[in-house]
Design a protein around this motif. Structure first.
Motif, PDB file in Angstrom:
ATOM      1  N   ASN A 177       0.843  -1.200   0.000  1.00  0.00           N
ATOM      2  CA  ASN A 177       0.000   0.000   0.000  1.00  0.00           C
ATOM      3  C   ASN A 177       0.878   1.250   0.000  1.00  0.00           C
ATOM      4  N   THR A 178       0.779   2.058  -1.030  1.00  0.00           N
ATOM      5  CA  THR A 178       1.583   3.283  -1.133  1.00  0.00           C
ATOM      6  C   THR A 178       0.781   4.537  -0.815  1.00  0.00           C
ATOM      7  N   SER A 179      -0.427   4.372  -0.272  1.00  0.00           N
ATOM      8  CA  SER A 179      -1.244   5.516   0.144  1.00  0.00           C
ATOM      9  C   SER A 179      -1.172   5.673   1.655  1.00  0.00           C
ATOM     10  N   GLY A 180      -0.732   6.840   2.108  1.00  0.00           N
ATOM     11  CA  GLY A 180      -0.585   7.064   3.540  1.00  0.00           C
ATOM     12  C   GLY A 180      -1.912   7.223   4.251  1.00  0.00           C
ATOM     13  N   ALA A 181      -1.965   6.775   5.509  1.00  0.00           N
ATOM     14  CA  ALA A 181      -3.169   6.939   6.324  1.00  0.00           C
ATOM     15  C   ALA A 181      -3.418   8.419   6.606  1.00  0.00           C
ATOM     16  N   ALA A 182      -4.659   8.759   6.896  1.00  0.00           N
ATOM     17  CA  ALA A 182      -5.052  10.149   7.140  1.00  0.00           C
ATOM     18  C   ALA A 182      -4.562  10.634   8.501  1.00  0.00           C
ATOM     19  N   ASN A 183      -4.453  11.950   8.647  1.00  0.00           N
ATOM     20  CA  ASN A 183      -4.148  12.540   9.947  1.00  0.00           C
ATOM     21  C   ASN A 183      -5.135  12.036  11.002  1.00  0.00           C
ATOM     22  N   GLY A 184      -4.645  11.845  12.205  1.00  0.00           N
ATOM     23  CA  GLY A 184      -5.493  11.376  13.295  1.00  0.00           C
ATOM     24  C   GLY A 184      -5.770   9.891  13.283  1.00  0.00           C
ATOM     25  N   ALA A 185      -5.078   9.149  12.425  1.00  0.00           N
ATOM     26  CA  ALA A 185      -5.369   7.718  12.299  1.00  0.00           C
ATOM     27  C   ALA A 185      -5.064   6.956  13.578  1.00  0.00           C
ATOM     28  N   TRP A 186      -4.051   7.398  14.335  1.00  0.00           N
ATOM     29  CA  TRP A 186      -3.703   6.725  15.588  1.00  0.00           C
ATOM     30  C   TRP A 186      -3.970   7.586  16.814  1.00  0.00           C
ATOM     31  N   ASN A 187      -4.306   8.855  16.620  1.00  0.00           N
ATOM     32  CA  ASN A 187      -4.540   9.750  17.754  1.00  0.00           C
ATOM     33  C   ASN A 187      -5.577  10.779  17.340  1.00  0.00           C
ATOM     34  N   SER A 188      -6.792  10.631  17.868  1.00  0.00           N
ATOM     35  CA  SER A 188      -7.866  11.560  17.515  1.00  0.00           C
ATOM     36  C   SER A 188      -7.890  12.787  18.428  1.00  0.00           C
ATOM     37  N   GLY A 189      -6.981  12.824  19.410  1.00  0.00           N
ATOM     38  CA  GLY A 189      -6.865  13.979  20.283  1.00  0.00           C
ATOM     39  C   GLY A 189      -5.737  14.886  19.835  1.00  0.00           C
ATOM     40  N   THR A 190      -4.954  15.342  20.787  1.00  0.00           N
ATOM     41  CA  THR A 190      -3.790  16.182  20.505  1.00  0.00           C
ATOM     42  C   THR A 190      -2.543  15.482  21.019  1.00  0.00           C
ATOM     43  N   GLU A 191      -1.383  16.038  20.695  1.00  0.00           N
ATOM     44  CA  GLU A 191      -0.159  15.441  21.221  1.00  0.00           C
ATOM     45  C   GLU A 191      -0.094  15.582  22.739  1.00  0.00           C
ATOM     46  N   ALA A 192      -0.617  16.678  23.273  1.00  0.00           N
ATOM     47  CA  ALA A 192      -0.619  16.888  24.722  1.00  0.00           C
ATOM     48  C   ALA A 192      -1.671  16.026  25.423  1.00  0.00           C
ATOM     49  N   ALA A 193      -2.771  15.740  24.731  1.00  0.00           N
ATOM     50  CA  ALA A 193      -3.852  14.927  25.306  1.00  0.00           C
ATOM     51  C   ALA A 193      -4.280  13.889  24.267  1.00  0.00           C
ATOM     52  N   PRO A 194      -3.464  12.859  24.062  1.00  0.00           N
ATOM     53  CA  PRO A 194      -3.754  11.879  23.013  1.00  0.00           C
ATOM     54  C   PRO A 194      -4.975  11.021  23.332  1.00  0.00           C
ATOM     55  N   VAL A 195      -5.683  10.639  22.276  1.00  0.00           N
ATOM     56  CA  VAL A 195      -6.841   9.760  22.395  1.00  0.00           C
ATOM     57  C   VAL A 195      -6.651   8.608  21.419  1.00  0.00           C
ATOM     58  N   LYS A 196      -6.592   7.404  21.945  1.00  0.00           N
ATOM     59  CA  LYS A 196      -6.387   6.210  21.121  1.00  0.00           C
ATOM     60  C   LYS A 196      -7.553   6.009  20.173  1.00  0.00           C
ATOM     61  N   THR A 197      -7.261   5.579  18.936  1.00  0.00           N
ATOM     62  CA  THR A 197      -8.300   5.293  17.957  1.00  0.00           C
ATOM     63  C   THR A 197      -8.449   3.787  17.758  1.00  0.00           C
ATOM     64  N   SER A 198      -9.472   3.417  17.008  1.00  0.00           N
ATOM     65  CA  SER A 198      -9.707   1.998  16.713  1.00  0.00           C
ATOM     66  C   SER A 198      -8.670   1.428  15.763  1.00  0.00           C
ATOM     67  N   ASN A 199      -7.887   2.286  15.108  1.00  0.00           N
ATOM     68  CA  ASN A 199      -6.814   1.819  14.219  1.00  0.00           C
ATOM     69  C   ASN A 199      -5.527   1.496  14.964  1.00  0.00           C
ATOM     70  N   ASP A 200      -5.434   1.918  16.220  1.00  0.00           N
ATOM     71  CA  ASP A 200      -4.212   1.688  16.997  1.00  0.00           C
ATOM     72  C   ASP A 200      -4.069   0.192  17.269  1.00  0.00           C
ATOM     73  N   PRO A 201      -2.923  -0.419  16.916  1.00  0.00           N
ATOM     74  CA  PRO A 201      -2.780  -1.868  17.066  1.00  0.00           C
ATOM     75  C   PRO A 201      -2.453  -2.337  18.476  1.00  0.00           C
ATOM     76  N   CYS A 202      -2.181  -1.420  19.402  1.00  0.00           N
ATOM     77  CA  CYS A 202      -1.804  -1.811  20.759  1.00  0.00           C
ATOM     78  C   CYS A 202      -3.003  -2.408  21.496  1.00  0.00           C
ATOM     79  N   PRO A 203      -2.759  -3.303  22.464  1.00  0.00           N
ATOM     80  CA  PRO A 203      -3.866  -3.932  23.202  1.00  0.00           C
ATOM     81  C   PRO A 203      -4.563  -2.950  24.128  1.00  0.00           C
ATOM     82  N   SER A 204      -5.668  -3.394  24.699  1.00  0.00           N
ATOM     83  CA  SER A 204      -6.474  -2.552  25.576  1.00  0.00           C
ATOM     84  C   SER A 204      -5.630  -1.971  26.713  1.00  0.00           C
ATOM     85  N   GLY A 205      -5.795  -0.671  26.963  1.00  0.00           N
ATOM     86  CA  GLY A 205      -5.047   0.008  28.016  1.00  0.00           C
ATOM     87  C   GLY A 205      -3.706   0.547  27.568  1.00  0.00           C
TER      88      GLY A 205
END
Length: 316
Positions: A177-205
């Motif tokens: 895949n040579t198309s980059g993911a959109a902004n906010g794909a892994w963080n729907s918040g801000t860098e100071a107050a990050p919010v995990k998204t459903s695309n984040d591969p890390c486990p719960s918590g």
């Protein structure tokens, strides 16, 4: 309720342990660090309350506590910090009595393994938990002894599913895949107050660290290289001994130098020469990452989003 001194004592309508949210993982025999549970309440009156410490039952050895403070007028939350060392695997039970309301919450304690799954680290002055293995690595193996099995998976930035493993051959990958993911794909918040998204591969918590968190982690660490590093990017395809070791807050974390899957073809290069670990932070049309070489560490380096790199998770 008003005390004799004229101050208002905290009062709430309901304390909702059923709506609690948890941060961090508890493991039998391992000291708790960066662990908390947040409990919502309704109907606060703006009054003050004293600090609370509640010992666990079931699995003992833990304490949930909050310092003294003031409830909101209306709805709010109480964040209980959990400390201590759980005595065994199982379920730790905490019964909370606050402002005339009582409810209980539980935390699961995982069985202790030969090697800890997480360790406490200091990031920007806060104690957090960091996974000792890369995502997709063999967690039954010592994370501080570099070998092929602890390299784990490679991910494109902002994507949920891995694009390669440590055992995928070094050739180009069909259908890359040579198309980059959109902004906010892994963080729907801000860098100071990050919010995990459903695309984040890390486990719960857990979630992918931000650029700022990688910078804070590096600042609070001492670091050294281990193993044999390749001289040229094309020399290390079968070399699995190279890694960079970080010591932070008394915890040792080892990052295999696993190279990169090329942003255009998915071909592996730079193995045992360069190490790359994604952050969740965008860099214009690219993304930031932790970049490791034999002579230095760059915690805020930018590169193409369609590159394939490992992921190391931290607690939310």
């Amino acid at each position: 309720m008003t005390s004799n001194s004229g101050t208002v004592t905290a009062d709430i309508t309901q304390l909702s342990c059923s709506g609690s949210t948890d941060i961090g993982v508890l493991e039998a025999g391992e000291p708790a660090a960066g662990i908390n549970t947040t409990i919502p309440y309704t109907g606060g009156n703006g009054g003050i309350y004293s600090g609370i410490s509640v010992p666990s039952t079931g699995v003992t050895g833990l304490t949930a506590s909050i310092p003294s403070g003031t409830v909101n007028n209306g709805n709010g939350t109480l964040v209980f910090n959990i400390t201590g060392t759980p005595s065994a695997a199982g379920t730790a039970v905490f019964t909370i009595s606050f402002a005339g309301e009582t409810c209980g919450f539980t935390r699961t304690v995982a069985a202790g393994g030969s090697f800890p799954d997480v360790v406490p680290v200091i990031i920007n002055g806060q104690t957090r938990q960091m996974m000792t293995h890369n995502l997709g690595a063999d967690t039954s193996l010592d994370p501080n002894v570099p070998n092929q099995a602890i390299i784990g998976n490679y991910y494109q930035w902002g994507r949920l599913n891995p694009v390669a493993t440590a055992y995928t051959n070094a050739n180009a990958i069909s259908g890359w895949n040579t198309s980059g993911a959109a902004n906010g794909a892994w963080n729907s918040g801000t860098e100071a107050a990050p919010v995990k998204t459903s695309n984040d591969p890390c486990p719960s918590g857990f979630r992918v660290p931000t650029r700022n968190e990688w910078t804070g982690f590096n600042t609070a660490s001492t670091t050294s290289i281990i193993g044999t590093w390749a001289t040229w990017a094309s020399d290390g395809a079968t070399n699995f001994s190279a890694a960079r070791k970080f010591v932070n807050n008394g915890s040792t974390l080892t990052f295999p130098v696993s190279g990169r899957r090329s942003y255009t073809t998915g071909e592996l290069n730079g193995h045992a020469t360069y190490g790359f670990y994604w952050s969740s932070t965008e860099n214009t049309t690219n993304a930031y990452l932790l970049y490791l070489i034999s002579t230095n560490v760059f915690p805020a380096y930018g590169n193409y989003r369609t590159e394939g790199y490992p992921v190391r998770c931290i607690s939310e």
